[in-house]
Write a protein that holds these residues in place. Structure first.
Motif, PDB file in Angstrom:
ATOM      1  N   TYR A   1       0.828  -1.206   0.000  1.00 34.07           N
ATOM      2  CA  TYR A   1       0.000   0.000   0.000  1.00 34.07           C
ATOM      3  C   TYR A   1       0.865   1.260   0.000  1.00 34.07           C
ATOM      4  CZ  TYR A   1       0.536   1.374   4.910  1.00 34.07           C
ATOM      5  OH  TYR A   1       1.041   1.817   6.111  1.00 34.07           O
ATOM      6  N   VAL A   2       2.005   1.211   0.678  1.00 34.77           N
ATOM      7  CA  VAL A   2       2.928   2.348   0.706  1.00 34.77           C
ATOM      8  C   VAL A   2       3.536   2.547  -0.681  1.00 34.77           C
ATOM      9  CG1 VAL A   2       5.080   3.262   1.691  1.00 34.77           C
ATOM     10  CG2 VAL A   2       3.425   2.098   3.167  1.00 34.77           C
ATOM     11  N   GLN A   3       3.855   1.451  -1.359  1.00 36.69           N
ATOM     12  CA  GLN A   3       4.385   1.560  -2.715  1.00 36.69           C
ATOM     13  C   GLN A   3       3.371   2.220  -3.642  1.00 36.69           C
ATOM     14  OE1 GLN A   3       6.555  -1.890  -4.327  1.00 36.69           O
ATOM     15  NE2 GLN A   3       6.517  -2.774  -2.258  1.00 36.69           N
ATOM     16  N   ILE A   4       2.100   1.869  -3.501  1.00 36.59           N
ATOM     17  CA  ILE A   4       1.045   2.474  -4.329  1.00 36.59           C
ATOM     18  C   ILE A   4       0.947   3.968  -4.031  1.00 36.59           C
ATOM     19  CG2 ILE A   4      -1.449   2.574  -4.724  1.00 36.59           C
ATOM     20  CD1 ILE A   4      -1.440  -0.502  -4.382  1.00 36.59           C
ATOM     21  N   VAL A   5       0.953   4.320  -2.760  1.00 39.85           N
ATOM     22  CA  VAL A   5       0.880   5.736  -2.383  1.00 39.85           C
ATOM     23  C   VAL A   5       2.082   6.490  -2.943  1.00 39.85           C
ATOM     24  CG1 VAL A   5       0.977   7.363  -0.447  1.00 39.85           C
ATOM     25  CG2 VAL A   5      -0.546   5.379  -0.337  1.00 39.85           C
ATOM     26  N   ARG A   6       3.270   5.960  -2.771  1.00 35.85           N
ATOM     27  CA  ARG A   6       4.485   6.639  -3.249  1.00 35.85           C
ATOM     28  C   ARG A   6       4.491   6.774  -4.768  1.00 35.85           C
ATOM     29  NH1 ARG A   6       9.212   4.006   0.579  1.00 35.85           N
ATOM     30  NH2 ARG A   6       8.603   5.080   2.494  1.00 35.85           N
ATOM     31  N   GLN A   7       4.069   5.718  -5.467  1.00 36.65           N
ATOM     32  CA  GLN A   7       4.035   5.783  -6.926  1.00 36.65           C
ATOM     33  C   GLN A   7       3.003   6.800  -7.407  1.00 36.65           C
ATOM     34  OE1 GLN A   7       3.911   1.817  -8.754  1.00 36.65           O
ATOM     35  NE2 GLN A   7       5.201   1.071  -7.086  1.00 36.65           N
ATOM     36  N   THR A   8       1.886   6.895  -6.694  1.00 38.87           N
ATOM     37  CA  THR A   8       0.879   7.896  -7.043  1.00 38.87           C
ATOM     38  C   THR A   8       1.424   9.299  -6.796  1.00 38.87           C
ATOM     39  OG1 THR A   8      -0.891   6.339  -6.471  1.00 38.87           O
ATOM     40  CG2 THR A   8      -1.492   8.676  -6.629  1.00 38.87           C
ATOM     41  N   GLU A   9       2.055   9.509  -5.651  1.00 37.21           N
ATOM     42  CA  GLU A   9       2.640  10.810  -5.344  1.00 37.21           C
ATOM     43  C   GLU A   9       3.710  11.178  -6.366  1.00 37.21           C
ATOM     44  OE1 GLU A   9       3.865  10.166  -1.285  1.00 37.21           O
ATOM     45  OE2 GLU A   9       1.984  10.983  -0.493  1.00 37.21           O
ATOM     46  N   GLN A  10       4.517  10.205  -6.776  1.00 38.02           N
ATOM     47  CA  GLN A  10       5.542  10.473  -7.784  1.00 38.02           C
ATOM     48  C   GLN A  10       4.880  10.871  -9.104  1.00 38.02           C
ATOM     49  OE1 GLN A  10       8.395   7.340  -8.494  1.00 38.02           O
ATOM     50  NE2 GLN A  10       9.365   8.445 -10.153  1.00 38.02           N
ATOM     51  N   ALA A  11       3.832  10.163  -9.502  1.00 35.84           N
ATOM     52  CA  ALA A  11       3.125  10.498 -10.747  1.00 35.84           C
ATOM     53  C   ALA A  11       2.515  11.895 -10.658  1.00 35.84           C
ATOM     54  CB  ALA A  11       2.055   9.449 -11.036  1.00 35.84           C
ATOM     55  N   LEU A  12       2.057  12.280  -9.470  1.00 34.37           N
ATOM     56  CA  LEU A  12       1.516  13.627  -9.280  1.00 34.37           C
ATOM     57  C   LEU A  12       2.623  14.676  -9.364  1.00 34.37           C
ATOM     58  CD1 LEU A  12      -0.977  12.868  -6.381  1.00 34.37           C
ATOM     59  CD2 LEU A  12      -1.581  13.639  -8.688  1.00 34.37           C
ATOM     60  N   ARG A  13       3.775  14.381  -8.792  1.00 31.95           N
ATOM     61  CA  ARG A  13       4.901  15.314  -8.836  1.00 31.95           C
ATOM     62  C   ARG A  13       5.437  15.489 -10.252  1.00 31.95           C
ATOM     63  NH1 ARG A  13       5.925  16.547  -3.862  1.00 31.95           N
ATOM     64  NH2 ARG A  13       5.868  15.035  -2.194  1.00 31.95           N
ATOM     65  N   MET A  14       5.439  14.412 -11.016  1.00 30.42           N
ATOM     66  CA  MET A  14       5.999  14.442 -12.365  1.00 30.42           C
ATOM     67  C   MET A  14       4.992  14.930 -13.397  1.00 30.42           C
ATOM     68  SD  MET A  14       9.036  13.582 -11.710  1.00 30.42           S
ATOM     69  CE  MET A  14       9.639  13.537 -13.373  1.00 30.42           C
ATOM     70  N   GLY A  15       3.769  15.169 -12.978  1.00 41.39           N
ATOM     71  CA  GLY A  15       2.757  15.630 -13.917  1.00 41.39           C
ATOM     72  C   GLY A  15       2.168  14.533 -14.769  1.00 41.39           C
ATOM     73  N   VAL A  16       2.485  13.283 -14.446  1.00 44.17           N
ATOM     74  CA  VAL A  16       1.903  12.146 -15.168  1.00 44.17           C
ATOM     75  C   VAL A  16       0.416  12.061 -14.840  1.00 44.17           C
ATOM     76  CG1 VAL A  16       1.932   9.620 -15.382  1.00 44.17           C
ATOM     77  CG2 VAL A  16       4.085  10.896 -15.253  1.00 44.17           C
ATOM     78  N   LEU A  17       0.095  12.281 -13.566  1.00 45.62           N
ATOM     79  CA  LEU A  17      -1.300  12.368 -13.131  1.00 45.62           C
ATOM     80  C   LEU A  17      -1.647  13.832 -12.942  1.00 45.62           C
ATOM     81  CD1 LEU A  17      -1.662   9.556 -10.425  1.00 45.62           C
ATOM     82  CD2 LEU A  17      -2.842   9.687 -12.628  1.00 45.62           C
ATOM     83  N   ARG A  18      -2.808  14.201 -13.416  1.00 47.28           N
ATOM     84  CA  ARG A  18      -3.276  15.584 -13.297  1.00 47.28           C
ATOM     85  C   ARG A  18      -4.647  15.605 -12.632  1.00 47.28           C
ATOM     86  NH1 ARG A  18       0.501  17.587 -16.640  1.00 47.28           N
ATOM     87  NH2 ARG A  18       0.843  16.902 -18.728  1.00 47.28           N
ATOM     88  N   VAL A  19      -5.021  16.766 -12.124  1.00 46.29           N
ATOM     89  CA  VAL A  19      -6.325  16.924 -11.495  1.00 46.29           C
ATOM     90  C   VAL A  19      -7.401  16.464 -12.477  1.00 46.29           C
ATOM     91  CG1 VAL A  19      -7.989  18.587 -10.570  1.00 46.29           C
ATOM     92  CG2 VAL A  19      -5.561  18.778  -9.974  1.00 46.29           C
TER      93      VAL A  19
END
Length: 148
Positions: free
Chosen positions: A19-37
């Motif tokens: 679950y921590v890996q999922i959270v970290r990967q999501t946060e990384q995608a948010l930081r890198m702009g891969v995921l957007r609002v």
């Protein structure tokens, strides 16, 4: 996970809870702009199919992300990004990102493995900002608030 913006990879040998890996990967995608609002995260069923982890693990990660104000679950519709963590310099065309990619390529060509590169970057960050607190596991956020 066709059509999804992010694909989670779980490293069972890392010692880090899935679950921590999922959270970290999501946060990384948010930081890198891969995921957007507004982007939709993969459903728990899709993550389970891709990673062979327990659905409750995905639900816990998504709950932690929701408590952090990064996503919002909409019953029957899915889980959507509500806040970005992207900063200037993280864009694909950023000079900083280009320089870092070139440096990583040189490090890998020199025989350094992923963990070696991470150790070098971490040491450099620690030397630059020695008093900055290290990132805590996302699951600890709620516990710290409860302990207070």
């Amino acid at each position: 996970m066709e059509g999804d913006v992010v694909e989670y990879r779980i490293d069972r040998r890392s010692g880090i809870p899935a679950y921590v890996q999922i959270v970290r990967q999501t946060e990384q995608a948010l930081r890198m702009g891969v995921l957007r609002v507004g982007d939709k995260l993969p459903t728990a069923k899709e993550v389970v199919a891709a990673t062979a982890i327990n659905p409750n693990t995905v639900f816990r990660a998504y709950r932690d992300l929701e408590q952090a104000g990064l996503v919002r679950s909409r019953r029957g519709l899915g889980t959507f990004v509500t806040r970005s963590l992207a900063r200037p310099g993280a864009e694909d065309d950023s000079p900083l990102r280009t320089e870092l990619a070139e440096w990583v390529a040189r490090a890998r060509s020199a025989g350094l493995e992923r963990d070696d590169v991470l150790a070098l970057v971490t040491a450099a960050l620690d030397a630059y900002e020695p008093d900055e607190p290290h990132e805590q596991d996302p699951g600890d956020r709620g516990r710290r608030q409860e302990d207070a």
